[in-house]
Motif scaffolding. Structure first.
Motif, PDB file in Angstrom:
ATOM      1  N   ALA A   1      95.654 -69.992 -58.916  1.00  0.00           N
ATOM      2  CA  ALA A   1      97.066 -70.329 -59.141  1.00  0.00           C
ATOM      3  C   ALA A   1      97.816 -70.381 -57.802  1.00  0.00           C
ATOM      4  CB  ALA A   1      97.705 -69.311 -60.070  1.00  0.00           C
ATOM      5  N   MET A   2      97.509 -69.441 -56.917  1.00  0.00           N
ATOM      6  CA  MET A   2      98.185 -69.435 -55.608  1.00  0.00           C
ATOM      7  C   MET A   2      97.728 -70.620 -54.749  1.00  0.00           C
ATOM      8  SD  MET A   2      98.564 -65.374 -54.734  1.00  0.00           S
ATOM      9  CE  MET A   2      96.865 -64.939 -55.008  1.00  0.00           C
ATOM     10  N   GLU A   3      96.444 -70.961 -54.855  1.00  0.00           N
ATOM     11  CA  GLU A   3      95.932 -72.135 -54.119  1.00  0.00           C
ATOM     12  C   GLU A   3      96.629 -73.406 -54.595  1.00  0.00           C
ATOM     13  OE1 GLU A   3      91.379 -70.704 -53.032  1.00  0.00           O
ATOM     14  OE2 GLU A   3      91.740 -71.856 -54.851  1.00  0.00           O
ATOM     15  N   LYS A   4      96.887 -73.454 -55.886  1.00  0.00           N
ATOM     16  CA  LYS A   4      97.539 -74.633 -56.472  1.00  0.00           C
ATOM     17  C   LYS A   4      98.994 -74.710 -55.958  1.00  0.00           C
ATOM     18  CE  LYS A   4      97.795 -77.854 -59.821  1.00  0.00           C
ATOM     19  NZ  LYS A   4      97.599 -79.082 -59.084  1.00  0.00           N
ATOM     20  N   ILE A   5      99.681 -73.550 -55.954  1.00  0.00           N
ATOM     21  CA  ILE A   5     101.081 -73.526 -55.500  1.00  0.00           C
ATOM     22  C   ILE A   5     101.175 -73.987 -54.039  1.00  0.00           C
ATOM     23  CG2 ILE A   5     102.998 -71.970 -54.911  1.00  0.00           C
ATOM     24  CD1 ILE A   5     102.212 -70.295 -57.410  1.00  0.00           C
ATOM     25  N   LEU A   6     100.207 -73.582 -53.226  1.00  0.00           N
ATOM     26  CA  LEU A   6     100.278 -73.890 -51.788  1.00  0.00           C
ATOM     27  C   LEU A   6      99.392 -75.076 -51.391  1.00  0.00           C
ATOM     28  CD1 LEU A   6     100.343 -70.243 -50.333  1.00  0.00           C
ATOM     29  CD2 LEU A   6     102.238 -71.850 -50.445  1.00  0.00           C
ATOM     30  N   GLU A   7      99.030 -75.914 -52.379  1.00  0.00           N
ATOM     31  CA  GLU A   7      98.059 -76.981 -52.059  1.00  0.00           C
ATOM     32  C   GLU A   7      98.601 -77.991 -51.045  1.00  0.00           C
ATOM     33  OE1 GLU A   7      96.873 -79.076 -55.576  1.00  0.00           O
ATOM     34  OE2 GLU A   7      98.910 -79.661 -56.110  1.00  0.00           O
TER      35      GLU A   7
ATOM     36  N   GLY B   1     109.460 -72.845 -48.010  1.00  0.00           N
ATOM     37  CA  GLY B   1     109.934 -71.519 -48.397  1.00  0.00           C
ATOM     38  C   GLY B   1     109.755 -71.279 -49.884  1.00  0.00           C
ATOM     39  N   ILE B   2     110.056 -72.307 -50.680  1.00  0.00           N
ATOM     40  CA  ILE B   2     109.931 -72.179 -52.142  1.00  0.00           C
ATOM     41  C   ILE B   2     108.477 -71.905 -52.532  1.00  0.00           C
ATOM     42  CG2 ILE B   2     110.012 -73.518 -54.301  1.00  0.00           C
ATOM     43  CD1 ILE B   2     112.573 -74.844 -53.232  1.00  0.00           C
ATOM     44  N   ASN B   3     107.557 -72.679 -51.977  1.00  0.00           N
ATOM     45  CA  ASN B   3     106.150 -72.498 -52.359  1.00  0.00           C
ATOM     46  C   ASN B   3     105.604 -71.156 -51.877  1.00  0.00           C
ATOM     47  OD1 ASN B   3     106.006 -74.892 -53.786  1.00  0.00           O
ATOM     48  ND2 ASN B   3     105.460 -76.089 -51.974  1.00  0.00           N
ATOM     49  N   PHE B   4     106.050 -70.739 -50.711  1.00  0.00           N
ATOM     50  CA  PHE B   4     105.635 -69.431 -50.199  1.00  0.00           C
ATOM     51  C   PHE B   4     106.156 -68.326 -51.131  1.00  0.00           C
ATOM     52  CE2 PHE B   4     106.165 -65.849 -47.088  1.00  0.00           C
ATOM     53  CZ  PHE B   4     104.836 -65.750 -46.689  1.00  0.00           C
ATOM     54  N   ALA B   5     107.416 -68.442 -51.529  1.00  0.00           N
ATOM     55  CA  ALA B   5     108.027 -67.441 -52.426  1.00  0.00           C
ATOM     56  C   ALA B   5     107.323 -67.424 -53.783  1.00  0.00           C
ATOM     57  CB  ALA B   5     109.515 -67.749 -52.602  1.00  0.00           C
ATOM     58  N   ARG B   6     106.988 -68.605 -54.282  1.00  0.00           N
ATOM     59  CA  ARG B   6     106.278 -68.679 -55.580  1.00  0.00           C
ATOM     60  C   ARG B   6     104.922 -67.989 -55.491  1.00  0.00           C
ATOM     61  NH1 ARG B   6     105.175 -74.340 -57.467  1.00  0.00           N
ATOM     62  NH2 ARG B   6     104.433 -73.232 -59.317  1.00  0.00           N
ATOM     63  N   ALA B   7     104.197 -68.272 -54.401  1.00  0.00           N
ATOM     64  CA  ALA B   7     102.871 -67.676 -54.240  1.00  0.00           C
ATOM     65  C   ALA B   7     102.981 -66.152 -54.127  1.00  0.00           C
ATOM     66  CB  ALA B   7     102.175 -68.269 -53.017  1.00  0.00           C
ATOM     67  N   LEU B   8     103.981 -65.687 -53.392  1.00  0.00           N
ATOM     68  CA  LEU B   8     104.179 -64.238 -53.234  1.00  0.00           C
ATOM     69  C   LEU B   8     104.522 -63.574 -54.554  1.00  0.00           C
ATOM     70  CD1 LEU B   8     106.375 -63.240 -50.164  1.00  0.00           C
ATOM     71  CD2 LEU B   8     103.974 -62.704 -50.612  1.00  0.00           C
TER      72      LEU B   8
ATOM     73  N   THR C   1      98.738 -76.764 -46.373  1.00  0.00           N
ATOM     74  CA  THR C   1      97.374 -76.328 -46.029  1.00  0.00           C
ATOM     75  C   THR C   1      97.341 -75.238 -44.967  1.00  0.00           C
ATOM     76  OG1 THR C   1      97.351 -78.416 -44.868  1.00  0.00           O
ATOM     77  CG2 THR C   1      95.865 -78.221 -46.741  1.00  0.00           C
ATOM     78  N   GLU C   2      98.161 -75.400 -43.945  1.00  0.00           N
ATOM     79  CA  GLU C   2      98.147 -74.406 -42.865  1.00  0.00           C
ATOM     80  C   GLU C   2      98.644 -73.047 -43.369  1.00  0.00           C
ATOM     81  OE1 GLU C   2      99.605 -73.917 -38.267  1.00  0.00           O
ATOM     82  OE2 GLU C   2      99.890 -75.825 -39.288  1.00  0.00           O
ATOM     83  N   LEU C   3      99.688 -73.114 -44.195  1.00  0.00           N
ATOM     84  CA  LEU C   3     100.264 -71.889 -44.760  1.00  0.00           C
ATOM     85  C   LEU C   3      99.258 -71.209 -45.696  1.00  0.00           C
ATOM     86  CD1 LEU C   3     102.716 -70.058 -45.141  1.00  0.00           C
ATOM     87  CD2 LEU C   3     103.638 -71.684 -46.767  1.00  0.00           C
ATOM     88  N   LEU C   4      98.560 -71.987 -46.488  1.00  0.00           N
ATOM     89  CA  LEU C   4      97.576 -71.435 -47.434  1.00  0.00           C
ATOM     90  C   LEU C   4      96.488 -70.651 -46.693  1.00  0.00           C
ATOM     91  CD1 LEU C   4      96.344 -71.143 -50.287  1.00  0.00           C
ATOM     92  CD2 LEU C   4      95.225 -73.354 -49.950  1.00  0.00           C
TER      93      LEU C   4
END
Ligand code: KG4
Ligand code: ZN
Length: 396
Positions: free
Chosen positions: A101-107, A146-153, A110-113
């Motif tokens: 799920a986190m991989e999907k959020i940050l797909e 920022g949104i995707n990072f926050a979602r993954a967190l 790539t660098e952030l993932l």
């Protein structure tokens, strides 16, 4: 009555060219809400964008991707939430479905993932109650990171996720102090009038109660900060131009050139700065080669014209709406002349500390607290919930 437990909120702000994360602790007391800033970090990208004379959205996106994990580690450390020498490789215990799920959020990041998997997933969960993130207004490519990072967190730590309007942050900034501050009870501050002056916005906002806003007036064209930046560029000064103009203005005469004060006497509370900017352009074209002293005079005269309008319209709004409290917020709130003239004309105005005038995440955390208090049913409060960036998000 038992007082509710304090809340710890972590907020992420990436709407423009600052990557910022903060953790605040809030508690309800008799005289209002008390906040304690446990950690606050801002990483500025000025050096990256300066050669281009302005913010380049895709560069901002790349820098946010590069910075976020590192800043999060620093913030957790500053708040005293992690013993980094004793990291346990926790990812082995995390369900595969959660990792996916986190991989999907940050797909798309790539660098952030890569960094997220290496640095963040192994961390022990910190004692935090909620994650907040700016979802607009601002540069959409930057907001999305920022949104995707926050979602993954929020997915990783199983925490609620709260979207915040960046401008609400600037509204609260006038009441924020380093490192402890208090937002008084509603009856002492509302209705609250705020002059927001930033690189993207110039607005007079009336806040009736927490998070209920009405825009009383706004700019028809350029924002105040944008005008400062553009005039600075014409004068060959570096980016961002606001601070450069105000430094030059100290050595110039504010009465040497009579630049126009657009809409000074209009009956409404709106602004316009593009005509003023164009007047500076024509002045420079007619003047030909100018001396250093003339540059200072132009800076001082332009600054005075812009500030005259900002102060006059704020006074008009005070007279018309008789607010209980008045505040100033946004990057241009760092301008010393604006601060002095507002204070002289409106002694009770609350001026933000300079560390909170520019973009920061403490102000986003403060606004997020009131969102969580209100428990408004909002899309996106589930861990990992889908959120969308809205570059043109408005306050009312
Ligand atoms: O709030 P902010 O950091 O970012 C936005 O949300 O836009 O505001 C940045 C703006 C820039 O236009 C910058 O030139 C301006 O604030 N600024 C100033 C001063 N310091 C920053 N403008 C005038 N005088 C200053 N001292
Ligand atoms: Zn801002």
């Amino acid at each position: 009555m038992k007082t509710p437990p304090s809340r710890r909120i972590l907020a992420i702000e990436t709407s423009c060219d600052e990557t910022a994360i903060a953790i605040l602790e809030a508690s309800e007391e008799k005289n209002g809400t008390h906040f304690n800033i446990l950690a606050d970090k801002v990483s500025s990208q000025i050096a990256v964008h300066a050669p281009f004379g302005g913010v380049v959205p895709n560069l901002a996106k790349r820098e946010h991707q590069k910075n976020l994990s590192q800043i999060l580690l620093l913030v957790l450390k500053e708040a005293g939430f992690s013993n980094f020498k004793m990291q346990i490789p926790r990812h082995k215990q995390i369900a595969n479905s959660k990792i996916q799920a986190m991989e999907k959020i940050l797909e798309r990041e790539t660098e952030l993932l890569k960094e997220f998997k290496k640095q963040i997933i192994p961390l022990p969960s910190p004692p935090i109650d909620a994650i907040a993130v700016t979802y607009g207004p601002g540069l959409e490519p930057a907001l999305w990171v920022g949104i995707n990072f926050a979602r993954a967190l929020s997915k990783l730590w199983n925490l609620p996720l709260t979207p915040v309007n960046h401008l609400e942050g600037h509204i609260y900034s006038s009441m924020m102090r380093n490192f402890k501050f208090q937002i008084p009870r509603d009856k002492e501050i509302f209705p609250l009038l705020t002059l927001i002056v930033s690189g993207g916005h110039t607005e007079l906002v009336l806040t009736k109660t927490h998070l209920s806003h009405k825009i009383l007036g706004e700019t028809h064209d350029d924002a105040a900060g944008e005008a400062f930046d553009k005039v600075a560029k014409m004068l060959g000064l570096s980016y961002p131009g606001g601070p450069e103009i105000s430094k030059r203005a100290i050595y110039g005469s504010p009465t040497s050139i009579d630049f126009p004060r657009p809409m000074l006497h209009s009956k409404d509370l709106n602004f316009s700065f593009s005509g003023l900017k164009t007047s500076v352009l024509y002045y420079l074209r007619d003047a030909g080669k100018i001396s250093d002293q003339t540059k200072n005079d132009i800076a001082a005269s332009f600054q005075q014209a812009a500030i005259d309008v900002l102060v006059k319209k704020t006074l008009d709004a005070v007279k018309k709406y008789k607010p209980k409290a008045i505040g100033l917020g946004g990057g241009v709130a760092a301008n010393n002349l604006l601060r002095a003239e507002l204070k002289e004309n409106i002694p009770k105005i609350m001026l933000p500390e300079k560390i909170f005038t520019g973009d920061n995440a403490s102000m986003i955390t403060t606004a997020a607290y009131f969102h969580l208090q209100k428990k408004i049913p909002r899309s996106g409060t589930r861990p990992g919930a889908a959120l969308k960036a809205n570059g043109a998000l408005r306050l009312s």
